[in-house]
Design a protein around this motif. Structure first.
Motif, PDB file in Angstrom:
ATOM      1  N   ILE A 143     -32.680  27.120  60.679  1.00 34.32           N
ATOM      2  CA  ILE A 143     -31.573  26.158  60.612  1.00 34.32           C
ATOM      3  C   ILE A 143     -30.208  26.832  60.652  1.00 34.32           C
ATOM      4  CG2 ILE A 143     -32.968  24.487  59.322  1.00 34.32           C
ATOM      5  CD1 ILE A 143     -31.439  25.343  56.803  1.00 34.32           C
ATOM      6  N   ARG A 144     -30.202  28.144  60.787  1.00 37.59           N
ATOM      7  CA  ARG A 144     -28.920  28.848  60.808  1.00 37.59           C
ATOM      8  C   ARG A 144     -28.062  28.430  61.995  1.00 37.59           C
ATOM      9  NH1 ARG A 144     -30.092  35.162  59.870  1.00 37.59           N
ATOM     10  NH2 ARG A 144     -27.830  35.239  59.922  1.00 37.59           N
ATOM     11  N   PHE A 145     -28.704  28.034  63.092  1.00 40.05           N
ATOM     12  CA  PHE A 145     -27.958  27.670  64.294  1.00 40.05           C
ATOM     13  C   PHE A 145     -27.035  26.481  64.040  1.00 40.05           C
ATOM     14  CE2 PHE A 145     -31.309  24.556  64.391  1.00 40.05           C
ATOM     15  CZ  PHE A 145     -30.758  23.451  65.020  1.00 40.05           C
ATOM     16  N   ALA A 146     -27.413  25.620  63.076  1.00 37.73           N
ATOM     17  CA  ALA A 146     -26.621  24.411  62.807  1.00 37.73           C
ATOM     18  C   ALA A 146     -25.407  24.691  61.929  1.00 37.73           C
ATOM     19  CB  ALA A 146     -27.501  23.353  62.143  1.00 37.73           C
ATOM     20  N   LEU A 389     -13.400  31.827  59.345  1.00 36.77           N
ATOM     21  CA  LEU A 389     -12.930  31.051  60.497  1.00 36.77           C
ATOM     22  C   LEU A 389     -12.327  31.944  61.573  1.00 36.77           C
ATOM     23  CD1 LEU A 389     -11.300  28.044  58.603  1.00 36.77           C
ATOM     24  CD2 LEU A 389     -13.313  27.932  60.100  1.00 36.77           C
ATOM     25  N   SER A 390     -11.947  33.173  61.202  1.00 34.93           N
ATOM     26  CA  SER A 390     -11.393  34.084  62.203  1.00 34.93           C
ATOM     27  C   SER A 390     -12.451  34.512  63.222  1.00 34.93           C
ATOM     28  CB  SER A 390     -10.787  35.316  61.520  1.00 34.93           C
ATOM     29  OG  SER A 390     -11.788  36.149  60.979  1.00 34.93           O
ATOM     30  N   ASP A 391     -13.728  34.294  62.884  1.00 31.48           N
ATOM     31  CA  ASP A 391     -14.806  34.618  63.823  1.00 31.48           C
ATOM     32  C   ASP A 391     -15.060  33.495  64.825  1.00 31.48           C
ATOM     33  OD1 ASP A 391     -15.290  37.075  62.633  1.00 31.48           O
ATOM     34  OD2 ASP A 391     -16.679  36.213  61.167  1.00 31.48           O
ATOM     35  N   VAL A 392     -14.361  32.366  64.661  1.00 36.67           N
ATOM     36  CA  VAL A 392     -14.568  31.211  65.541  1.00 36.67           C
ATOM     37  C   VAL A 392     -13.779  31.396  66.830  1.00 36.67           C
ATOM     38  CG1 VAL A 392     -14.257  28.709  65.770  1.00 36.67           C
ATOM     39  CG2 VAL A 392     -14.929  29.697  63.562  1.00 36.67           C
ATOM     40  N   HIS A 393     -14.385  31.023  67.952  1.00 38.28           N
ATOM     41  CA  HIS A 393     -13.669  30.977  69.228  1.00 38.28           C
ATOM     42  C   HIS A 393     -12.896  29.657  69.256  1.00 38.28           C
ATOM     43  CE1 HIS A 393     -12.636  31.341  73.413  1.00 38.28           C
ATOM     44  NE2 HIS A 393     -13.295  30.234  73.718  1.00 38.28           N
ATOM     45  N   TRP A 394     -11.563  29.742  69.119  1.00 32.13           N
ATOM     46  CA  TRP A 394     -10.766  28.526  68.943  1.00 32.13           C
ATOM     47  C   TRP A 394     -10.421  27.861  70.267  1.00 32.13           C
ATOM     48  CZ3 TRP A 394     -10.911  25.975  64.743  1.00 32.13           C
ATOM     49  CH2 TRP A 394     -11.079  26.632  63.520  1.00 32.13           C
ATOM     50  N   ASN A 395     -11.468  27.349  70.917  1.00 31.92           N
ATOM     51  CA  ASN A 395     -11.212  26.512  72.088  1.00 31.92           C
ATOM     52  C   ASN A 395     -10.888  25.098  71.621  1.00 31.92           C
ATOM     53  OD1 ASN A 395     -13.678  25.440  71.315  1.00 31.92           O
ATOM     54  ND2 ASN A 395     -14.840  26.472  72.935  1.00 31.92           N
ATOM     55  N   ARG A 396     -10.568  24.233  72.545  1.00 34.39           N
ATOM     56  CA  ARG A 396     -10.139  22.881  72.172  1.00 34.39           C
ATOM     57  C   ARG A 396     -11.256  22.098  71.492  1.00 34.39           C
ATOM     58  NH1 ARG A 396      -7.048  24.548  76.209  1.00 34.39           N
ATOM     59  NH2 ARG A 396      -4.847  23.934  76.211  1.00 34.39           N
ATOM     60  N   ARG A 397     -12.483  22.339  71.895  1.00 34.56           N
ATOM     61  CA  ARG A 397     -13.619  21.654  71.273  1.00 34.56           C
ATOM     62  C   ARG A 397     -13.677  21.954  69.779  1.00 34.56           C
ATOM     63  NH1 ARG A 397     -18.635  23.309  69.556  1.00 34.56           N
ATOM     64  NH2 ARG A 397     -20.375  21.836  69.813  1.00 34.56           N
ATOM     65  N   ASN A 398     -13.629  23.242  69.433  1.00 34.65           N
ATOM     66  CA  ASN A 398     -13.722  23.623  68.030  1.00 34.65           C
ATOM     67  C   ASN A 398     -12.502  23.180  67.236  1.00 34.65           C
ATOM     68  OD1 ASN A 398     -16.231  24.777  68.393  1.00 34.65           O
ATOM     69  ND2 ASN A 398     -15.429  26.839  68.762  1.00 34.65           N
ATOM     70  N   MET A 399     -11.338  23.141  67.884  1.00 33.12           N
ATOM     71  CA  MET A 399     -10.136  22.650  67.207  1.00 33.12           C
ATOM     72  C   MET A 399     -10.289  21.179  66.821  1.00 33.12           C
ATOM     73  SD  MET A 399      -7.063  24.464  69.355  1.00 33.12           S
ATOM     74  CE  MET A 399      -5.803  23.478  68.532  1.00 33.12           C
ATOM     75  N   VAL A 400     -10.855  20.383  67.719  1.00 35.17           N
ATOM     76  CA  VAL A 400     -11.040  18.960  67.435  1.00 35.17           C
ATOM     77  C   VAL A 400     -12.036  18.766  66.294  1.00 35.17           C
ATOM     78  CG1 VAL A 400     -11.951  16.791  68.349  1.00 35.17           C
ATOM     79  CG2 VAL A 400     -10.368  18.152  69.721  1.00 35.17           C
ATOM     80  N   ILE A 401     -13.151  19.508  66.319  1.00 36.88           N
ATOM     81  CA  ILE A 401     -14.155  19.397  65.249  1.00 36.88           C
ATOM     82  C   ILE A 401     -13.531  19.750  63.900  1.00 36.88           C
ATOM     83  CG2 ILE A 401     -16.307  20.371  64.333  1.00 36.88           C
ATOM     84  CD1 ILE A 401     -17.207  20.767  67.256  1.00 36.88           C
ATOM     85  N   PHE A 402     -12.824  20.868  63.869  1.00 35.93           N
ATOM     86  CA  PHE A 402     -12.196  21.315  62.624  1.00 35.93           C
ATOM     87  C   PHE A 402     -11.154  20.308  62.140  1.00 35.93           C
ATOM     88  CE2 PHE A 402      -8.969  23.698  60.251  1.00 35.93           C
ATOM     89  CZ  PHE A 402      -9.757  24.367  59.327  1.00 35.93           C
ATOM     90  N   ALA A 438     -18.421  18.774  55.682  1.00 37.72           N
ATOM     91  CA  ALA A 438     -19.542  19.557  56.212  1.00 37.72           C
ATOM     92  C   ALA A 438     -20.397  18.725  57.147  1.00 37.72           C
ATOM     93  CB  ALA A 438     -20.387  20.092  55.055  1.00 37.72           C
ATOM     94  N   LEU A 439     -20.682  17.485  56.767  1.00 41.69           N
ATOM     95  CA  LEU A 439     -21.529  16.622  57.599  1.00 41.69           C
ATOM     96  C   LEU A 439     -20.869  16.344  58.947  1.00 41.69           C
ATOM     97  CD1 LEU A 439     -24.142  14.990  57.686  1.00 41.69           C
ATOM     98  CD2 LEU A 439     -22.891  13.048  56.751  1.00 41.69           C
ATOM     99  N   ILE A 440     -19.586  16.029  58.932  1.00 39.51           N
ATOM    100  CA  ILE A 440     -18.864  15.762  60.190  1.00 39.51           C
ATOM    101  C   ILE A 440     -18.883  17.000  61.084  1.00 39.51           C
ATOM    102  CG2 ILE A 440     -16.560  15.339  61.155  1.00 39.51           C
ATOM    103  CD1 ILE A 440     -16.058  13.534  58.692  1.00 39.51           C
ATOM    104  N   ASN A 445     -20.586  19.426  65.875  1.00 38.41           N
ATOM    105  CA  ASN A 445     -20.920  20.699  66.510  1.00 38.41           C
ATOM    106  C   ASN A 445     -22.218  20.613  67.301  1.00 38.41           C
ATOM    107  OD1 ASN A 445     -20.505  23.673  66.814  1.00 38.41           O
ATOM    108  ND2 ASN A 445     -22.426  23.751  65.696  1.00 38.41           N
ATOM    109  N   LEU A 446     -23.137  19.752  66.855  1.00 37.75           N
ATOM    110  CA  LEU A 446     -24.424  19.624  67.542  1.00 37.75           C
ATOM    111  C   LEU A 446     -24.360  18.689  68.748  1.00 37.75           C
ATOM    112  CD1 LEU A 446     -26.857  19.422  64.477  1.00 37.75           C
ATOM    113  CD2 LEU A 446     -26.537  21.349  66.030  1.00 37.75           C
ATOM    114  N   ILE A 447     -23.476  17.677  68.706  1.00 38.47           N
ATOM    115  CA  ILE A 447     -23.516  16.652  69.755  1.00 38.47           C
ATOM    116  C   ILE A 447     -22.393  16.749  70.785  1.00 38.47           C
ATOM    117  CG2 ILE A 447     -24.682  15.047  68.195  1.00 38.47           C
ATOM    118  CD1 ILE A 447     -22.066  13.492  67.956  1.00 38.47           C
ATOM    119  N   LEU A 448     -21.279  17.387  70.453  1.00 35.75           N
ATOM    120  CA  LEU A 448     -20.175  17.424  71.411  1.00 35.75           C
ATOM    121  C   LEU A 448     -20.451  18.427  72.525  1.00 35.75           C
ATOM    122  CD1 LEU A 448     -16.866  17.202  69.339  1.00 35.75           C
ATOM    123  CD2 LEU A 448     -18.038  15.416  70.609  1.00 35.75           C
TER     124      LEU A 448
END
Length: 475
Positions: A143-146, A389-402, A438-440, A445-448
């Motif tokens: 479940i680490r992938f999630a 969070l510095s390990d995150v690739h901050w593309n627009r997708r991840n910005m919207v999720i965050f 966390a749930l959001i 992250n799984l569906i977008l």
């Protein structure tokens, strides 16, 4: 201490190596000193939220002593599960367990204003959540992938943001003092600032154990300041010492057994986050101390011990346990991987937990002094989340999720009245802020889709588009 006098490089990287006892004992105790204050602080905060903590004048205030005692005892027992192991339970690595800050945003609304009466549902939830946590050991790797850094970093940041208010309240004089002339006085802030300045000075300018245990040393200096300024009297210390027993055993289900859906669901959901944190700590220990990746057996064993330790804690009146990250840093610093060194530290914790007089002394720490340490510790939780969070690739997708997860989670923390018409269970879970965020984040992250068009966030970003790639300059 010279590592060459302790063992060869191969021995130091071996978890099964036992250094000479005269050197292993101080090494084990320094692991305890590195986590001691952080381990007992959650019990103090939960008691304060329930209404029988520092400054409350509640007849139940002595119960705080028992909670502090159990925090030490079961941190030690949970650490023994990790180092000695029982069958598949335990990683057989130098993992130090302790009371987790991560669960505080769940625990505070569960007990808020309920006094000792709120503890039955709390501890029952901890017990069942601990069993669920142990169950996760069967498939934790799958479940680490999630839960990528985007999710775990957000959760850790939210934990810190949920708690920083507590630090400011403590430094100003504590919740019972709100509305009085003493709240926020220069003397109160003076005590807190002494702790903060000493802690920062040691963190930046000291080396070795002084740097690692900077918060503990800061609190000791703050304690002396409180004595010199009359905030704390010698009579108060001796009275607390005399009233505390010399030896006491824990009592199973001391506060009763009460099934609460909100508590059970909250602790089970947070167990997933805690389990992933433990995976990171196990990997950090093997990389920092032995230069290798953790094995699946070590990861699952650590998760089993995490959960079982928490379940036992719930039975006897302690709070959820997890691996302590500051001790991961200590192993990386000393390069000593011996699990038997940590076993010595665990035995020291257990002895402290069986002697209520130790808790009696901790109970005399003025809340303003503790506030200085808590401000540093909770601020470091936020900083740790931002670091993840510095390990995150901050593309627009991840910005919207965050953005969505943070807005909803933090917003519900700040304005709990927005969900006042929901059932009690949902209200508790949502106003923690942590679980909805966390749930959001997990679901989005799984569906977008992996990428959003370049123009898709411009209309809502106010011209402040980020361009971070998840790394710091020079890395």
């Amino acid at each position: 201490m010279d590592n060459n006098s302790i063992g060869t490089p191969a021995q130091l990287a071996d978890p099964n190596y036992t250094p000479p006892l005269l050197k292993a004992i101080p090494l084990g105790i320094q692991h305890v000193l590195a986590m001691f204050i952080a381990n007992v602080t959650p019990a103090i905060i939960v008691a304060g939220a329930a209404g029988f903590g520092f400054g409350s004048n509640s007849p139940d205030f002595p119960e705080l002593l028992y909670m502090i005692q159990m925090s030490m005892l079961f941190a030690g027992l949970a650490t023994l599960l990790q180092t000695i192991t029982i069958g598949p339970v335990g990683a057989a690595l130098p993992i130090v367990q302790g009371t987790s800050f991560a669960f505080l945003p769940i625990m505070i609304p569960l007990v808020a204003g309920k006094g000792v009466d709120g503890l039955a549902a709390l501890y029952t939830g901890i017990f069942i959540g601990g069993l669920f946590h142990a169950f996760l050991g069967l498939f934790i790797g799958k479940i680490r992938f999630a839960l990528p850094p985007l999710v775990t970093g957000l959760v850790v940041t939210m934990i810190g943001l949920a708690l920083v208010k507590v630090g400011i309240q403590y430094a100003a004089g504590g919740v019972p003092a709100i509305g009085t002339p003493e709240y926020g006085s220069a003397l109160n802030w003076g005590a807190a600032l002494v702790v903060i300045f000493v802690t920062l000075g040691l963190k930046f300018f000291a080396r070795g154990m002084l740097s690692v245990s900077a918060v503990l040393v800061g609190l000791i200096v703050g304690y002396i300041f409180a004595l010199l300024t009359g905030m704390l009297t010698v009579d108060a210390i001796t009275t607390s010492w005399d009233r505390a027993a010399a030896f006491a055993l824990p009592m199973p289900f001391k506060y009763g057994f009460e099934l609460s859906f909100a508590a059970i669901l909250g602790f089970c959901l947070m167990a997933v986050i805690s389990a992933i944190e433990t995976v990171g700590d196990v990997s950090g220990i093997t990389k920092g101390g032995a230069g290798r990746e953790a094995t699946d057996k070590e990861i699952s064993g650590a998760t089993f011990a995490d959960g079982l330790g928490t379940a036992l804690a719930g039975i006897f009146g302690a709070l959820p346990n997890t691996s302590f990250s500051q001790n991961v840093g200590l192993i990386a610093m000393t390069r000593i991987m011996s699990r038997h060194v940590v076993t010595i530290g665990a035995i020291f914790l257990i002895i402290c937990g069986l002697i209520p007089k130790v808790g009696g002394l901790i109970r005399t720490i003025p809340i303003e002094v503790l506030g200085g340490g808590v401000i540093v510790m909770f601020g470091m939780v936020v900083a740790a989340g931002i670091s993840m969070l510095s390990d995150v690739h901050w593309n627009r997708r991840n910005m919207v999720i965050f953005a969505i997860a943070l807005s909803v989670g933090l917003g519900l923390q700040l304005e709990p009245g927005a969900v006042q018409h929901l059932p009690g269970t949902l209200k508790i879970l949502l106003t923690s802020g942590l679980l909805p965020a966390a749930l959001i984040a997990v679901v989005l992250n799984l569906i977008l889709p992996e990428e959003l068009a370049a123009e898709s966030t411009e209309e809502v970003s106010g011209g402040m588009a980020g361009h971070g790639e998840g790394s710091l300059p020079g890395e």
